[in-house]
Design a protein around this motif. Structure first.
Motif, PDB file in Angstrom:
ATOM      1  N   LYS A  16       0.904  -1.167   0.103  1.00 25.82           N
ATOM      2  CA  LYS A  16       0.060  -0.097  -0.082  1.00 25.82           C
ATOM      3  C   LYS A  16       1.012   1.261  -0.035  1.00 25.82           C
ATOM      4  O   LYS A  16       0.638   2.264  -0.796  1.00 25.82           O
ATOM      5  CB  LYS A  16      -0.962  -0.139   1.241  1.00 25.82           C
ATOM      6  N   GLU A  17       1.684   1.455   0.792  1.00 30.43           N
ATOM      7  CA  GLU A  17       2.828   2.506   0.871  1.00 30.43           C
ATOM      8  C   GLU A  17       3.519   2.522  -0.373  1.00 30.43           C
ATOM      9  O   GLU A  17       3.838   3.785  -0.850  1.00 30.43           O
ATOM     10  CB  GLU A  17       3.642   2.423   2.082  1.00 30.43           C
ATOM     11  N   LYS A  76       1.285   4.362  -2.808  1.00 27.76           N
ATOM     12  CA  LYS A  76       1.321   5.950  -2.507  1.00 27.76           C
ATOM     13  C   LYS A  76       2.818   6.408  -3.192  1.00 27.76           C
ATOM     14  O   LYS A  76       2.659   7.649  -3.459  1.00 27.76           O
ATOM     15  CB  LYS A  76       1.143   6.359  -0.974  1.00 27.76           C
ATOM     16  N   SER A  77       3.813   5.896  -2.864  1.00 22.99           N
ATOM     17  CA  SER A  77       5.279   6.435  -3.389  1.00 22.99           C
ATOM     18  C   SER A  77       5.218   6.844  -4.531  1.00 22.99           C
ATOM     19  O   SER A  77       5.760   7.533  -5.173  1.00 22.99           O
ATOM     20  CB  SER A  77       6.255   5.719  -2.672  1.00 22.99           C
ATOM     21  N   HIS A 113       8.628   5.628   1.292  1.00 19.35           N
ATOM     22  CA  HIS A 113       7.907   4.848   2.533  1.00 19.35           C
ATOM     23  C   HIS A 113       8.991   4.210   3.135  1.00 19.35           C
ATOM     24  O   HIS A 113       8.760   3.878   4.329  1.00 19.35           O
ATOM     25  CB  HIS A 113       6.717   4.109   1.672  1.00 19.35           C
TER      26      HIS A 113
END
Length: 504
Positions: free
Chosen positions: A299-300, A303-304, A341
């Motif tokens: 998930k992170e 985002k990155s 992240h």
């Protein structure tokens, strides 16, 4: 939030009140020292004279000298107060250290809190500690209480001296007085912990004083450097001198006022409490722990990638347009955003591990004390309410798991398992062995646990000391920053004046 704002307003009002000499005198009197208006007048004269002297040395205008003098006058009450508070806090620490040692030795002999308090009071012929011990003795002898006699009586001392270790000592004394039994090993543990703490506090005090001396030396050296540059500019021909230039005058005034602020800040760093528990950073550590605990790499990573996409796209566009430097900058930015992240997780993880290493030995010492009269499961349950934030969640999970499977080793091995700390794992295995051994071999295993923990306690105290020293050591570089700023601005002004004269 509202409570925090009210607290800030109260602190601001209290600081403003210190400008009144009478309030300053009352505050110093509350520390147990005498302070007269005659002393204040002498300090005030010296501060104003020093400000005027520095202003004249740097050829400042009279109104700028007035500003520097006002800064000195405003800082003076707090500098005086910090000097007396430093002595007061050192005395507080010595009183607590001597009290804990004496009451533990006395309690070993008679195992009665009242007799131990009376014996300990003879060590303090006068002063605040003598008074509060007397109040606690009177409270016990009166026999009138609301909930628990000894807790309320000893709470009088804890309120005057809010040391975390003092509360641990009192809690152990109350436990032994109420339940009976041998107390020798528990007292040895507390004495050992007290010795480690006292030695490290004394070391921290010396380190802070040394850091203060380095900062003062840095202030003096950079001031001399600023004076040398000022003399060089002053010795130049009149058409090239910048001594009376408005920008030079303004930056020199700011430089002197900033130095006063630096001196005030470094004095404040050593006028701190040595016995109050460290609550600063608890909320931040909880945030870091939440980040590590809830971390989802996939998930992170998405985002990155979402953040880095525009940077990589912009880098490609600039490269096609021929702006290679701009493309490289955006490309490096994109790489950073793509891995942000991982960087954030690593920072949070390291912070949490450092905090665990700092607080775990203290928790383990509390466990060793509780194990003198309780089994492992009950001892763990008793530590949860006031455990550090970084341990609380895992302790609750451990306690819940043991209620379901009291004989299993897995709950012990899973405690802070995601951090894979060998010291924690070894200690939890020892706690499991103690829980399984019953009463037969438990005391010898607790003794081994204590021996292991003593080295961890010393390491934890050093971690705390390093954290405390980080701030005061950083102040050492501030005088170098201020003099560099002043020098650069003056050089720019000189080049402007010089080039202006060349054009003429």
């Amino acid at each position: 939030m509202k409570k925090g704002l009210n607290r800030q307003k109260e602190l601001g009002r209290a600081k403003f009140e210190m400008f009144h000499p009478g309030n300053l005198q009352k505050k110093i009197d509350s520390y147990g020292y005498s302070f007269s208006m005659g002393k204040y007048s002498v300090y005030l004269f010296l501060a104003v004279s020093g400000a005027i002297g520095c202003g004249m040395l740097f050829c400042l205008r009279w109104y700028l000298i007035f500003l520097v003098a006002c800064a000195c006058v405003m800082a003076l009450p707090f500098l005086i107060l910090d000097g007396y508070r430093q002595m007061y806090e050192h005395k507080q620490f010595l009183d607590v250290s001597d009290y804990m040692e004496q009451i533990l030795y006395s309690f070993r002999l008679n195992q009665k809190i009242l007799l131990s308090l009376k014996d300990t009071r003879t060590l303090f012929a006068e002063g605040r500690m003598h008074e509060v011990i007397g109040e606690a003795i009177h409270y016990i002898e009166c026999g009138s209480y609301q909930y628990e006699l000894y807790e309320e009586a000893l709470g009088i001392i804890e309120q005057a001296y809010p040391a975390k270790r003092l509360r641990a000592v009192h809690e152990y004394l109350r436990t032994v007085e109420g339940n009976g039994g041998a107390c020798g090993e528990g007292i040895d543990l507390l004495l050992q912990d007290k010795a480690v703490w006292a030695d490290n506090v004394m070391l921290l005090q010396e380190d802070r004083k040394a850091a203060r001396m380095r900062t003062v030396f840095s202030l003096v050296v950079t001031m001399l450097l600023a004076i040398v540059f000022h003399m060089v500019y002053k010795s130049m021909p009149k058409q090239y001198t910048i001594v009376y230039h408005p920008i030079t005058q303004a930056v020199t005034t700011c430089y002197l006022i900033l130095n006063i602020g630096i001196f005030r800040k470094v004095n404040k760093q050593i006028a701190t409490s040595w016995i109050r528990p460290e609550d600063e950073g608890e909320e931040k550590i909880s945030k870091y722990f939440g980040m590590v605990n809830r971390y989802d790499q996939k998930k992170e990573a998405k985002k990155s990638l979402f953040l880095a996409g525009p940077a990589f796209g912009g880098s490609g566009v600039l490269f096609i347009m021929g702006s290679h430097v701009g493309a490289a900058v955006l490309g490096i930015t994109g790489i950073f955003l793509l891995n942000q992240h991982r960087i954030g997780y690593r920072i949070a993880y390291d912070k949490v591990v450092q905090e665990i290493n700092r607080v775990f030995p203290t928790w383990l010492m509390e466990m060793a004390l509780l194990l003198q009269g309780n089994n492992v499961q009950v001892s763990i349950e008793k530590t949860i309410d006031h455990a550090p934030a970084v341990l609380k969640n895992d302790l609750q999970k451990l306690s819940d798991s043991l209620k379901r499977t009291p004989d299993a080793i897995e709950p012990y091995l899973e405690f802070l398992g995601m951090f894979e700390l060998s010291a924690v794992l070894s200690s939890m295995k020892m706690l499991y062995a103690i829980s399984e051994s019953g009463t037969g071999n438990a005391q010898s295993q607790i003794r081994i646990l204590v021996q292991r923990n003593s080295k961890m306690m010393d390491k934890a105290e050093k971690i705390s000391n390093e954290r405390c020293l980080a701030g005061v050591n950083g102040i050492f570089y501030l005088p170098q920053v201020t003099v560099s700023f002043q020098t650069m601005v003056n050089m720019v002004v000189f080049m402007m004046v010089f080039l202006g004269q060349m054009k003429m």
